[in-house]
Motif scaffolding. Structure first.
Motif, PDB file in Angstrom:
ATOM      1  N   ALA A  81      22.695  -9.346  -4.297  1.00 15.20           N
ATOM      2  CA  ALA A  81      22.516 -11.388  -4.754  1.00 15.20           C
ATOM      3  C   ALA A  81      22.473 -11.626  -2.819  1.00 15.20           C
ATOM      4  O   ALA A  81      23.288 -12.923  -2.401  1.00 15.20           O
ATOM      5  N   VAL A  82      22.587 -10.723  -2.375  1.00 19.26           N
ATOM      6  CA  VAL A  82      22.411 -11.721  -0.622  1.00 19.26           C
ATOM      7  C   VAL A  82      21.420 -12.226  -0.626  1.00 19.26           C
ATOM      8  O   VAL A  82      19.894 -12.363  -0.551  1.00 19.26           O
ATOM      9  N   VAL A  83      21.442 -13.755   0.092  1.00 22.84           N
ATOM     10  CA  VAL A  83      21.036 -14.347   0.562  1.00 22.84           C
ATOM     11  C   VAL A  83      21.242 -15.287   1.677  1.00 22.84           C
ATOM     12  O   VAL A  83      22.161 -15.701   1.973  1.00 22.84           O
ATOM     13  N   ASP A  84      20.128 -15.204   3.080  1.00 19.26           N
ATOM     14  CA  ASP A  84      20.561 -15.268   4.068  1.00 19.26           C
ATOM     15  C   ASP A  84      19.461 -16.329   4.433  1.00 19.26           C
ATOM     16  O   ASP A  84      18.296 -16.524   3.709  1.00 19.26           O
ATOM     17  N   HIS A  85      19.398 -17.405   4.501  1.00 17.58           N
ATOM     18  CA  HIS A  85      19.567 -19.133   4.842  1.00 17.58           C
ATOM     19  C   HIS A  85      18.724 -18.868   6.502  1.00 17.58           C
ATOM     20  O   HIS A  85      19.765 -18.726   7.518  1.00 17.58           O
ATOM     21  N   GLU A  86      17.659 -18.000   6.344  1.00 14.68           N
ATOM     22  CA  GLU A  86      16.759 -18.628   8.184  1.00 14.68           C
ATOM     23  C   GLU A  86      16.413 -20.114   8.792  1.00 14.68           C
ATOM     24  O   GLU A  86      17.027 -21.020   8.151  1.00 14.68           O
ATOM     25  N   ALA A  87      16.307 -19.935  10.358  1.00 11.77           N
ATOM     26  CA  ALA A  87      16.510 -21.161  10.825  1.00 11.77           C
ATOM     27  C   ALA A  87      15.432 -21.775  10.435  1.00 11.77           C
ATOM     28  O   ALA A  87      15.068 -23.125  10.570  1.00 11.77           O
ATOM     29  N   ASP A  88      14.126 -21.307  10.564  1.00 15.25           N
ATOM     30  CA  ASP A  88      12.776 -22.265  10.034  1.00 15.25           C
ATOM     31  C   ASP A  88      12.935 -22.467   8.145  1.00 15.25           C
ATOM     32  O   ASP A  88      12.319 -22.987   8.401  1.00 15.25           O
ATOM     33  N   GLY A  89      13.489 -22.328   7.618  1.00 15.67           N
ATOM     34  CA  GLY A  89      14.255 -23.100   6.340  1.00 15.67           C
ATOM     35  C   GLY A  89      14.031 -22.305   5.288  1.00 15.67           C
ATOM     36  O   GLY A  89      14.248 -22.322   4.187  1.00 15.67           O
ATOM     37  N   SER A  90      13.056 -20.605   5.564  1.00 17.02           N
ATOM     38  CA  SER A  90      13.350 -19.810   4.336  1.00 17.02           C
ATOM     39  C   SER A  90      14.672 -18.886   4.554  1.00 17.02           C
ATOM     40  O   SER A  90      15.509 -19.154   4.689  1.00 17.02           O
ATOM     41  N   THR A  91      14.194 -17.902   2.845  1.00 19.80           N
ATOM     42  CA  THR A  91      15.639 -17.457   2.715  1.00 19.80           C
ATOM     43  C   THR A  91      14.809 -15.861   2.972  1.00 19.80           C
ATOM     44  O   THR A  91      13.626 -15.554   2.697  1.00 19.80           O
ATOM     45  N   SER A  92      15.757 -15.403   3.206  1.00 20.51           N
ATOM     46  CA  SER A  92      15.824 -13.710   2.844  1.00 20.51           C
ATOM     47  C   SER A  92      16.464 -12.825   1.721  1.00 20.51           C
ATOM     48  O   SER A  92      17.929 -13.390   1.679  1.00 20.51           O
ATOM     49  N   ASN A  93      16.457 -12.734   0.802  1.00 19.59           N
ATOM     50  CA  ASN A  93      16.564 -12.768  -0.769  1.00 19.59           C
ATOM     51  C   ASN A  93      16.927 -10.793  -1.698  1.00 19.59           C
ATOM     52  O   ASN A  93      15.888  -9.588  -0.887  1.00 19.59           O
ATOM     53  N   GLY A  94      17.675 -10.247  -1.588  1.00 17.22           N
ATOM     54  CA  GLY A  94      18.895  -9.383  -2.399  1.00 17.22           C
ATOM     55  C   GLY A  94      18.448  -8.298  -1.417  1.00 17.22           C
ATOM     56  O   GLY A  94      19.019  -9.020  -0.787  1.00 17.22           O
ATOM     57  N   ILE A  95      18.139  -7.077  -1.667  1.00 15.01           N
ATOM     58  CA  ILE A  95      18.623  -5.918  -1.306  1.00 15.01           C
ATOM     59  C   ILE A  95      17.637  -5.483  -0.151  1.00 15.01           C
ATOM     60  O   ILE A  95      18.442  -4.965   0.957  1.00 15.01           O
ATOM     61  N   PHE A  96      16.553  -5.626  -0.212  1.00 14.50           N
ATOM     62  CA  PHE A  96      15.970  -5.641   1.366  1.00 14.50           C
ATOM     63  C   PHE A  96      15.754  -6.560   1.495  1.00 14.50           C
ATOM     64  O   PHE A  96      14.594  -6.876   2.598  1.00 14.50           O
ATOM     65  N   GLN A  97      16.324  -8.227   1.002  1.00 10.51           N
ATOM     66  CA  GLN A  97      16.032  -8.845   1.940  1.00 10.51           C
ATOM     67  C   GLN A  97      14.719  -9.900   2.434  1.00 10.51           C
ATOM     68  O   GLN A  97      14.266 -10.072   3.360  1.00 10.51           O
ATOM     69  N   ILE A  98      13.847  -9.449   0.878  1.00  8.15           N
ATOM     70  CA  ILE A  98      12.294 -10.426   0.648  1.00  8.15           C
ATOM     71  C   ILE A  98      12.999 -12.166   1.298  1.00  8.15           C
ATOM     72  O   ILE A  98      13.448 -12.516   1.007  1.00  8.15           O
ATOM     73  N   ASN A  99      11.707 -12.188   2.297  1.00  4.21           N
ATOM     74  CA  ASN A  99      11.345 -13.651   2.767  1.00  4.21           C
ATOM     75  C   ASN A  99      10.724 -14.313   1.939  1.00  4.21           C
ATOM     76  O   ASN A  99       9.923 -13.897   1.159  1.00  4.21           O
ATOM     77  N   SER A 100      11.054 -15.881   1.508  1.00  4.43           N
ATOM     78  CA  SER A 100      10.550 -16.143   1.247  1.00  4.43           C
ATOM     79  C   SER A 100       9.212 -17.556   1.932  1.00  4.43           C
ATOM     80  O   SER A 100       8.409 -17.641   1.295  1.00  4.43           O
ATOM     81  N   ARG A 101       9.411 -16.910   3.290  1.00  8.53           N
ATOM     82  CA  ARG A 101       7.682 -17.395   3.632  1.00  8.53           C
ATOM     83  C   ARG A 101       6.471 -16.534   3.685  1.00  8.53           C
ATOM     84  O   ARG A 101       6.029 -17.503   3.280  1.00  8.53           O
ATOM     85  N   LEU A 102       7.009 -15.769   2.584  1.00  7.26           N
ATOM     86  CA  LEU A 102       5.258 -14.947   2.481  1.00  7.26           C
ATOM     87  C   LEU A 102       5.417 -14.497   0.897  1.00  7.26           C
ATOM     88  O   LEU A 102       4.696 -14.176   0.008  1.00  7.26           O
ATOM     89  N   TRP A 103       6.598 -14.292   0.035  1.00  6.32           N
ATOM     90  CA  TRP A 103       6.852 -12.937  -0.009  1.00  6.32           C
ATOM     91  C   TRP A 103       7.398 -13.516  -1.945  1.00  6.32           C
ATOM     92  O   TRP A 103       7.286 -13.228  -2.931  1.00  6.32           O
ATOM     93  N   CYS A 104       7.831 -14.693  -2.223  1.00  2.00           N
ATOM     94  CA  CYS A 104       8.422 -15.486  -2.883  1.00  2.00           C
ATOM     95  C   CYS A 104       8.528 -16.558  -3.464  1.00  2.00           C
ATOM     96  O   CYS A 104       8.415 -17.389  -2.103  1.00  2.00           O
ATOM     97  N   GLU A 105       8.550 -16.706  -3.899  1.00  2.00           N
ATOM     98  CA  GLU A 105       8.707 -18.593  -4.278  1.00  2.00           C
ATOM     99  C   GLU A 105      10.063 -19.065  -4.547  1.00  2.00           C
ATOM    100  O   GLU A 105      11.394 -18.562  -5.342  1.00  2.00           O
ATOM    101  N   ASP A 106      10.534 -20.422  -3.593  1.00  2.00           N
ATOM    102  CA  ASP A 106      12.001 -20.664  -3.954  1.00  2.00           C
ATOM    103  C   ASP A 106      11.914 -21.852  -3.877  1.00  2.00           C
ATOM    104  O   ASP A 106      12.766 -22.920  -4.097  1.00  2.00           O
ATOM    105  N   TYR A 107      10.876 -22.706  -4.604  1.00  2.00           N
ATOM    106  CA  TYR A 107      10.363 -24.288  -5.064  1.00  2.00           C
ATOM    107  C   TYR A 107      11.008 -25.276  -4.130  1.00  2.00           C
ATOM    108  O   TYR A 107      11.224 -26.065  -4.503  1.00  2.00           O
ATOM    109  N   ARG A 108      10.704 -24.218  -2.646  1.00  2.00           N
ATOM    110  CA  ARG A 108      11.087 -26.093  -1.520  1.00  2.00           C
ATOM    111  C   ARG A 108      10.139 -26.228  -0.489  1.00  2.00           C
ATOM    112  O   ARG A 108       9.884 -26.638   0.047  1.00  2.00           O
TER     113      ARG A 108
END
Length: 126
Positions: A60-87
């Protein structure tokens, strides 16, 4: 309007409730069953090390990155390229919503991590 302001908090709380903190051996069994042991030359220890350093085995870990993206889950997969955060407009290369990475079911996390490691940097992507 107030509901829209509270929506991110509600999503965070619900996601947290659906998450799970794996034990090291339990996670090793799940990753081995999923075929990660030896995948692209990386042993089970490499994947366990990644999950530990990225999230301490917490889905359940979500890390908010300086560029506004998030790193998500057990492997901290980033929303910049890999998943949709709708933001942000992002390529969404794993074809999933970032909240899918925050549940106790890590099959989608594993599939996305396998896709990421296929890149030229392998586990170095993290």
């Amino acid at each position: 309007m107030k509901f829209l302001l509270l929506l991110p908090l509600l999503v965070c709380l619900l996601s947290r409730a659906a998450g799970k903190i794996f034990g090291r051996c339990e996670l090793a069994q799940v990753l081995k069953k999923a075929g990660l042991d030896g995948y692209r030359g990386y042993g089970l220890g490499d994947w366990i090390c990644l999950a530990f350093h990225a999230s301490h085995f917490d889905t359940a870990v979500v890390d908010h990155e300086a560029d506004g993206s998030t790193s998500n889950g057990i492997f901290q997969i980033n929303s910049r390229l890999w998943c949709e955060d709708y933001r942000h407009f992002a390529p969404n290369m794993c074809n999933m919503h970032c909240s899918d990475l925050l549940t106790s079911n890590i099959n989608d996390d594993i599939i996305c991590a396998m896709r990421i490691v296929q890149g030229y940097r392998g586990l170095g992507t993290w």
